[in-house]
Design an enzyme around this catalytic site. Structure first.
Site, PDB file in Angstrom:
ATOM      1  N   SER A 146      54.131  72.582  21.229  1.00 32.86           N
ATOM      2  CA  SER A 146      55.528  73.024  21.295  1.00 32.86           C
ATOM      3  C   SER A 146      56.221  72.137  22.314  1.00 32.86           C
ATOM      4  O   SER A 146      55.564  71.563  23.194  1.00 32.86           O
ATOM      5  CB  SER A 146      55.583  74.484  21.768  1.00 32.86           C
ATOM      6  OG  SER A 146      56.904  74.854  22.117  1.00 32.86           O
ATOM      7  N   TYR A 160      52.899  81.454  27.544  1.00 31.30           N
ATOM      8  CA  TYR A 160      52.976  80.555  26.381  1.00 31.30           C
ATOM      9  C   TYR A 160      53.037  79.094  26.860  1.00 31.30           C
ATOM     10  O   TYR A 160      52.359  78.220  26.320  1.00 31.30           O
ATOM     11  CB  TYR A 160      54.212  80.945  25.571  1.00 31.30           C
ATOM     12  CG  TYR A 160      54.400  80.203  24.269  1.00 31.30           C
ATOM     13  CD1 TYR A 160      53.697  80.561  23.126  1.00 31.30           C
ATOM     14  CD2 TYR A 160      55.314  79.147  24.166  1.00 31.30           C
ATOM     15  CE1 TYR A 160      53.891  79.893  21.920  1.00 31.30           C
ATOM     16  CE2 TYR A 160      55.521  78.485  22.973  1.00 31.30           C
ATOM     17  CZ  TYR A 160      54.808  78.854  21.850  1.00 31.30           C
ATOM     18  OH  TYR A 160      55.007  78.190  20.660  1.00 31.30           O
TER      19      TYR A 160
END
Ligand SMILES: NC(=O)c1ccc[n+]([C@@H]2O[C@H](COP(=O)([O-])OP(=O)(O)OC[C@H]3O[C@@H](n4cnc5c(N)ncnc54)[C@H](O)[C@@H]3O)[C@@H](O)[C@H]2O)c1
Length: 255
Positions: A146, A160
């Site tokens: 990401s 995350y």
């Protein structure tokens, strides 16, 4: 989809988290390009439904209820794939869990679950599928990362970020380990992608607005745009790429 492609006819690829927003689009694209798939997710009935709609259906593809944080499950699914497909040539480590809590608000149990799925699960996938790919003479591992594995994003989602930051550097480390045996390992870093799951969670919220205003292209990506990059990385078109981090983020990390 514009042109008919068949870059993956000789490939057998295992995809994790296959029934989520991006996973399903990735499975569809890889199957359309000719790959045989091991479609995996924690939700077995959703895997079955997905396999049924792929070209070739159950004749060509397997499905398996894989919790990526379970090492025993990885051992079992690799043995199954090697038996049924006589080898694996690719892995898409796509499964992950989100949490939008900030550094001072995150809870230890949730932190450990996010790391177990999004970080440990990626390592376990490489640990068990990498040698299987080596046995077939080489292939490609795509680790779904990401932009939040590289930059601070919106100042939240600390667990995350931790998981994705680890995915980014583990990918380079594994790429070096397997460079001579041509098990290629690359990380793919999407910006915010407007899957139905993401829109269901955030449409109309401040977070959704922030995703749009911080993306230079002024829109969210589509699952199909990410699946197209996965297909490229899984194919021999990317044969000289390993240890690379590929951004598909509408310009986010350029700003
Ligand atoms: N959607 C985005 O905007 C975006 C942006 C950047 C990166 N990503 C990454 O892309 C990947 C897919 O994201 P998505 O948007 O499709 O998420 P999603 O939540 O829609 O799908 C995730 C899938 O993982 C599965 N899963 C959860 N726990 C699991 C476990 N223990 N074992 C196996 N599977 C498990 C879920 O059942 C689900 O099908 C993730 O790695 C995510 O971090 C997504």
């Amino acid at each position: 989809m514009s042109a008919v492609r068949s870059r993956l006819v000789d490939k057998a690829v295992l995809v994790t988290g296959s029934t989520g927003g991006l996973g399903a689009a990735i499975a569809r694209r890889l199957a359309e390009e000719g790959a045989r798939l091991v479609v995996t997710d924690v939700d077995e009935s959703a895997c079955r439904d997905l396999v049924a709609e792929l070209p070739g259906g159950t004749e060509r593809h397997l499905c398996y209820a894989l919790d990526v944080s379970s090492e025993d499950a990885w051992r079992t699914v690799v043995a199954l794939a090697e038996r049924e497909f006589s080898g694996l040539s690719g892995l898409v480590n796509n499964a992950a869990l989100g949490s939008i809590a900030t550094v001072d608000q995150e809870d230890l149990d949730r932190w450990e679950r996010v790391i177990a799925v999004g970080q440990t699960g990626v390592w376990l996938g490489m640990k068990h599928v990498g040698p299987a790919i080596e046995r077939t003479g080489g292939g490609s591992i795509v680790n779904m990362c990401s932009i939040l594995g590289t930059v601070g994003g919106l100042g939240n989602s600390v667990a995350y970020h931790a998981a994705k930051g680890a995915v980014r550097t583990m990918s380079k480390n594994a790429a070096l380990h397997w460079a001579r045996s041509e098990v290629r390992v690359n990380s793919l870093h999407p910006g915010f992608i407007g899957t139905s799951q993401l829109l269901e969670r955030y449409a109309g919220t401040e977070r959704h607005e922030a995703m749009l205003t911080h993306t230079p292209m002024g829109r969210l990506g589509t699952a199909e745009e990410i699946a197209a990059v996965v297909a490229f990385l899984a194919s021999d078109d990317s044969s000289f790429m390993t240890g690379s981090e590929i951004y598909a983020d509408g310009g986010w990390t350029a700003a």
